[in-house]
Design an enzyme around this catalytic site. Structure first.
Site, PDB file in Angstrom:
ATOM      1  N   CYS A 183      32.197   0.637   8.996  1.00 44.14           N
ATOM      2  CA  CYS A 183      32.042   2.139   8.927  1.00 44.14           C
ATOM      3  C   CYS A 183      31.489   2.193  10.456  1.00 44.14           C
ATOM      4  CB  CYS A 183      31.269   2.468   7.815  1.00 44.14           C
ATOM      5  SG  CYS A 183      31.413   4.432   7.574  1.00 44.14           S
ATOM      6  N   TYR A 184      30.533   2.795  10.550  1.00 46.41           N
ATOM      7  CA  TYR A 184      30.194   3.107  11.808  1.00 46.41           C
ATOM      8  C   TYR A 184      30.112   2.095  12.755  1.00 46.41           C
ATOM      9  CZ  TYR A 184      26.821   5.149  15.638  1.00 46.41           C
ATOM     10  OH  TYR A 184      26.300   5.657  16.543  1.00 46.41           O
ATOM     11  N   HIS A 234      33.335   0.255   2.678  1.00 43.77           N
ATOM     12  CA  HIS A 234      31.854  -0.417   2.805  1.00 43.77           C
ATOM     13  C   HIS A 234      32.114  -1.753   1.545  1.00 43.77           C
ATOM     14  CE1 HIS A 234      29.167   1.980   4.820  1.00 43.77           C
ATOM     15  NE2 HIS A 234      30.000   3.004   4.355  1.00 43.77           N
ATOM     16  N   GLY A 250      26.247   3.876   9.262  1.00 44.84           N
ATOM     17  CA  GLY A 250      25.225   4.721   9.774  1.00 44.84           C
ATOM     18  C   GLY A 250      25.641   6.081   9.807  1.00 44.84           C
TER      19      GLY A 250
END
Ligand code: XMP
Length: 509
Positions: A80-81, A167, A53
């Site tokens: 990731c986030y 990712h 995000g």
């Protein structure tokens, strides 16, 4: 059925996470990060993924991790986030950077763990982030680092919690599929039970249970989605299904005849037909706002359905060929914003008066095509152009008149003929003509003209969520243009739309 729940924290790649998991034979779905978890059947959820995000976990108003996810007692993977959220939640430290790391990077990973089992220990991965985890929480181990020793993946294997900074859902991380597979089958230990064959069996059972002996009305548009929905429901409840074709006056040339013939001759299913073009076109008179057009069409559809259902006696259920992408784009799925009210979602008034049956609402477009094949539809029909419910209304920019509809029908027909002649029809995902509201000066014979410009749209896409303009060969586009200006009255210019989605959308309104 085993399911993988994806929490949406706003990354543009979120839909890909769901796709990757489904492609591995496991059902997955996405909900907003603040979704009410009590609405879910916990027993079916076998793993949780927290998406990436754009926010920063250190900001006060950033989307938070719902601690209730730990009550599921299933493995969790943060991407990731999502990884940064896990790090912060368990007492690690996340540093906010002003610069963004974007693109491919080499990392060194520890393949002596379940998540990276069978993967080389030096691989290239795709990064898109500003913030980084700089201190691990207690009990966590580093699973991968960059060449300059940044933390790129971690785990707390005893708690089944994993995080990756990169990712794994994008094609630019070539080992992404293996990492998903390890997470699903080695860590979550799920069964591969998501296939179209299973889907048909489960849905038929579900439809029978839902409808009991009640009658169902279903709008048929002639497109793939409503046809597949009709065949699936017909398989479950036979003649308790009333397919209804409403002619709203915004159809392509010959659309209604082609559709009625197909159902009658090919599937032997009786379709009820009503011509309501005057009703729709009167209501749309002088309406220029795209959202208003969609809402008017959505509401009239339901009104006509109700009217016809009363005539048909005992119909209590309205079925629709709504797809997963319709729901997400109308802002009802994950964390995405309302882009357009697809007529069959946002356009429906709250007080429906029917129970709603949407058997395709978990599927993407390409999955619906696969389902159609299994239900006996032939390839040429499956690869048919998607045609939106609001029809030509959203391909005529600005107000709609009968004259404009006539112009567009003819232009679109020529485009279709030429694309087919050039054998491009199964290469282009969607193509159509649109009538811009632009009039410009031209010259025909010795006379000045002041006529409309037609736009040609042709796109490649997998599921309609993103799209790229398709490069129609120059000689084909030139022929299309020349035929349109010569054969269609009131058109003196043809434009070729080469924008991708995003930032454009596929349709014009
Ligand atoms: P957009 O314009 O949203 O289009 O990029 C994505 C895909 O969805 C179709 N579409 C619709 N289909 N009702 C439908 O049944 C609608 O209101 C609608 N709006 C867009 C569009 O044709 C494309 O395939």
């Amino acid at each position: 059925m085993d399911k993988i729940l994806v929490f949406d924290y706003g990354s543009q790649y979120n839909e890909l996470i769901v796709r990757r998991v489904r492609d591995l034979g496991v059902y997955s779905f996405i909900v907003s990060y603040d979704y009410d978890l009590d609405k879910l059947n916990k027993d079916e959820i076998k793993g949780i993924i927290l998406s990436g995000g754009p926010s920063c976990v250190n900001d006060l108003d950033s989307p938070k991790l719902n601690p209730k996810i730990f009550e599921f007692n299933v493995p969790i993977l943060g991407i990731c986030y999502g990884m940064q959220l896990l790090a912060k939640y368990f007492g690690g430290e996340v540093k906010s950077n002003t610069f963004k790391e974007f693109g491919n990077t080499k990392i060194i990973l520890n393949n002596d763990c379940s998540l990276f089992f069978g993967i080389n220990n030096e691989v290239s991965v795709f990064m898109s982030h500003s913030d980084s985890v700089i201190n691990l929480p207690n009990g966590f181990n580093i699973l991968a680092s960059s060449l300059d020793n940044k933390i790129e993946a971690f785990s707390n294997e005893s708690s089944n919690i994993y995080g990756v900074q990169f990712h794994i859902e994008v094609n630019d991380t070539p080992t992404g599929k293996n990492i998903f597979s390890n997470f699903l089958f080695r860590i979550c230990k799920v069964f591969k039970n998501w296939s179209m064959k299973n889907f048909i069996e489960e849905k038929i059972k579900e439809i029978k249970e839902f409808t009991k002996n009640e009658k169902v009305i279903l709008g048929i548009s002639g497109g793939v989605d409503s046809t597949v929905a009709a065949l699936l429901i017909y398989k479950a409840i036979g003649n308790n299904l009333y397919p209804l074709f409403i002619n709203h006056g915004l159809l392509r040339l010959n659309e209604e005849k082609d559709c009625l013939d197909r159902f009658k001759n090919k599937f032997n299913i009786k379709v009820h037909y009503v011509d309501k073009s005057k009703l729709f076109l009167d209501a749309l008179k002088r309406v220029t706002n795209p959202e208003k057009k969609r809402k008017i069409i959505g509401k009239l559809f339901v009104d006509v359905f109700k009217e016809e259902a009363i005539k048909l006696n005992d119909v209590t259920i309205l079925a629709q060929g709504t797809l997963y992408t319709d729901i997400v784009e109308s802002g009802k799925g994950g964390n995405s914003k309302v882009i357009k009210s697809h007529h069959n979602v946002g356009g429906l008034p709250k007080e429906l008066g029917f129970k709603l049956l949407e058997p395709l609402k978990d599927l993407y477009k390409d999955e619906v095509r696969e389902l159609g094949k299994l239900l006996g539809l032939d390839k040429s029909f499956i690869n048919r152009q998607p045609f939106p419910g609001p029809g030509l209304a959203i391909r005529i920019i600005g107000n709609i008149t009968k004259k404009k509809i006539e112009i567009l029908r003819k232009a679109d027909f020529i485009l279709n003929e030429e694309i087919k002649k050039a054998n491009l029809d199964d290469k282009i995902w969607q193509y159509f003509a649109a009538l811009t509201n632009l009039k410009s000066v031209g010259v025909m014979g010795d006379n000045r003209t002041y006529f409309y410009a037609i736009a040609i749209r042709a796109v490649s896409s997998i599921d309609g969520m993103t799209a790229k303009a398709y490069p129609i060969p120059y000689e084909v586009i030139e022929k299309i243009s020349s035929r349109i200006v010569n054969e269609v009255p009131y058109v003196n210019r043809v434009l070729y739309d080469i924008t991708s989605k995003p930032p454009s959308t596929i349709e014009f309104e």
